[in-house]
Write a protein that holds these residues in place. Structure first.
Motif, PDB file in Angstrom:
ATOM      1  N   THR A  75      62.862  -6.160  37.672  1.00 49.50           N
ATOM      2  CA  THR A  75      62.981  -5.802  39.079  1.00 49.50           C
ATOM      3  C   THR A  75      64.209  -4.921  39.286  1.00 49.50           C
ATOM      4  OG1 THR A  75      64.330  -7.699  39.729  1.00 49.50           O
ATOM      5  CG2 THR A  75      61.957  -7.988  39.836  1.00 49.50           C
ATOM      6  N   ILE A  77      66.636  -4.031  42.653  1.00 51.91           N
ATOM      7  CA  ILE A  77      66.933  -4.267  44.063  1.00 51.91           C
ATOM      8  C   ILE A  77      67.939  -3.215  44.519  1.00 51.91           C
ATOM      9  CG2 ILE A  77      67.882  -5.878  45.758  1.00 51.91           C
ATOM     10  CD1 ILE A  77      67.066  -8.172  43.895  1.00 51.91           C
ATOM     11  N   PHE A  85      74.134  -9.340  49.317  1.00 52.39           N
ATOM     12  CA  PHE A  85      73.569  -9.741  48.024  1.00 52.39           C
ATOM     13  C   PHE A  85      73.192 -11.225  47.988  1.00 52.39           C
ATOM     14  CE2 PHE A  85      74.113 -11.643  43.835  1.00 52.39           C
ATOM     15  CZ  PHE A  85      73.206 -10.911  43.092  1.00 52.39           C
ATOM     16  N   THR A  86      74.085 -12.100  48.417  1.00 48.29           N
ATOM     17  CA  THR A  86      73.831 -13.544  48.331  1.00 48.29           C
ATOM     18  C   THR A  86      72.594 -13.939  49.127  1.00 48.29           C
ATOM     19  OG1 THR A  86      76.179 -13.993  48.001  1.00 48.29           O
ATOM     20  CG2 THR A  86      74.814 -15.831  48.730  1.00 48.29           C
ATOM     21  N   VAL A  88      70.020 -11.972  50.096  1.00 47.93           N
ATOM     22  CA  VAL A  88      68.834 -11.392  49.470  1.00 47.93           C
ATOM     23  C   VAL A  88      68.486 -12.167  48.204  1.00 47.93           C
ATOM     24  CG1 VAL A  88      67.906  -9.336  48.328  1.00 47.93           C
ATOM     25  CG2 VAL A  88      69.177  -9.107  50.475  1.00 47.93           C
ATOM     26  N   ASN A  89      69.492 -12.527  47.432  1.00 48.19           N
ATOM     27  CA  ASN A  89      69.278 -13.254  46.186  1.00 48.19           C
ATOM     28  C   ASN A  89      68.625 -14.619  46.438  1.00 48.19           C
ATOM     29  OD1 ASN A  89      69.611 -13.179  43.298  1.00 48.19           O
ATOM     30  ND2 ASN A  89      71.145 -14.779  43.554  1.00 48.19           N
ATOM     31  N   GLU A  90      69.007 -15.283  47.523  1.00 49.13           N
ATOM     32  CA  GLU A  90      68.402 -16.579  47.856  1.00 49.13           C
ATOM     33  C   GLU A  90      66.920 -16.425  48.171  1.00 49.13           C
ATOM     34  OE1 GLU A  90      70.601 -18.659  50.877  1.00 49.13           O
ATOM     35  OE2 GLU A  90      72.469 -18.477  49.742  1.00 49.13           O
ATOM     36  N   TYR A  92      64.943 -13.845  47.297  1.00 47.90           N
ATOM     37  CA  TYR A  92      64.339 -13.368  46.049  1.00 47.90           C
ATOM     38  C   TYR A  92      64.075 -14.538  45.102  1.00 47.90           C
ATOM     39  CZ  TYR A  92      64.414 -11.063  41.422  1.00 47.90           C
ATOM     40  OH  TYR A  92      64.133 -10.654  40.147  1.00 47.90           O
ATOM     41  N   GLY A  93      65.076 -15.369  44.903  1.00 53.33           N
ATOM     42  CA  GLY A  93      64.963 -16.500  43.975  1.00 53.33           C
ATOM     43  C   GLY A  93      63.910 -17.509  44.376  1.00 53.33           C
ATOM     44  N   ARG A 103      66.798  -7.826  35.723  1.00 49.73           N
ATOM     45  CA  ARG A 103      67.025  -7.253  37.058  1.00 49.73           C
ATOM     46  C   ARG A 103      68.345  -6.511  37.112  1.00 49.73           C
ATOM     47  NH1 ARG A 103      68.195 -11.300  41.928  1.00 49.73           N
ATOM     48  NH2 ARG A 103      70.325 -11.089  41.229  1.00 49.73           N
ATOM     49  N   GLU A 104      68.358  -5.500  37.968  1.00 53.28           N
ATOM     50  CA  GLU A 104      69.630  -4.934  38.386  1.00 53.28           C
ATOM     51  C   GLU A 104      69.604  -4.830  39.893  1.00 53.28           C
ATOM     52  OE1 GLU A 104      68.094  -2.492  36.012  1.00 53.28           O
ATOM     53  OE2 GLU A 104      66.885  -1.650  37.583  1.00 53.28           O
ATOM     54  N   THR A 105      70.785  -4.889  40.474  1.00 50.59           N
ATOM     55  CA  THR A 105      70.946  -4.732  41.917  1.00 50.59           C
ATOM     56  C   THR A 105      72.014  -3.673  42.122  1.00 50.59           C
ATOM     57  OG1 THR A 105      70.435  -7.071  42.257  1.00 50.59           O
ATOM     58  CG2 THR A 105      71.501  -5.910  44.077  1.00 50.59           C
TER      59      THR A 105
END
Length: 126
Positions: A75, A77, A85-86, A88-90, A92-93, A103-105
């Motif tokens: 992926t 992002i 980030f935090t 979106v990461n929640e 996403y996860g 993944r890279e963001t």
């Protein structure tokens, strides 16, 4: 031979590209933004809602292609503000259970339609 994937369960492309292309056992899904596929409206009620809409758009395309989140191998992002980030990461996860993809963001200066998040994926498709 490549196969073009299109579904009404994700926003129609806003340019000369396909929602996804299957080729040699891989599914390349174009970047999805927080656009409601039913109305064409951009979801801008907060980064959590935006991220959730992006993931639902990805889900619609994956489903149309006969794949799921467990099939994603990579992926990318894109965020306009790394401070989100935090959150979106929640979101996403919550769409993955195990064997997470690579993944890279990255933070970018702008995204289509002025959105705050875009996600693209590559999935293994048998």
């Amino acid at each position: 031979m490549k196969t073009i994937i299109n579904t009404q369960n994700a926003p129609a492309p806003i340019g000369p590209y396909s929602q996804a292309v299957a080729f040699n056992g891989l599914l390349y899904v174009s970047g999805q933004i927080p656009m409601d596929p039913a109305t064409g409206e951009i979801i801008n009620t907060g980064i959590i809602d935006e991220a959730r809409q992006v993931m639902e758009n990805l889900k619609g395309i994956l489903t149309e292609a006969g794949a799921g989140f467990d099939d994603i191998i990579k992926t990318t992002i894109f965020l306009t503000d790394m401070q989100t980030f935090t959150q979106v990461n929640e979101v996403y996860g919550s769409y993955f259970t195990e064997n997470f993809p690579a993944r890279e963001t990255v933070q970018v200066s702008g995204l289509p339609k002025g959105v705050n998040v875009e996600i693209s994926v590559v999935a293994a498709k048998s």
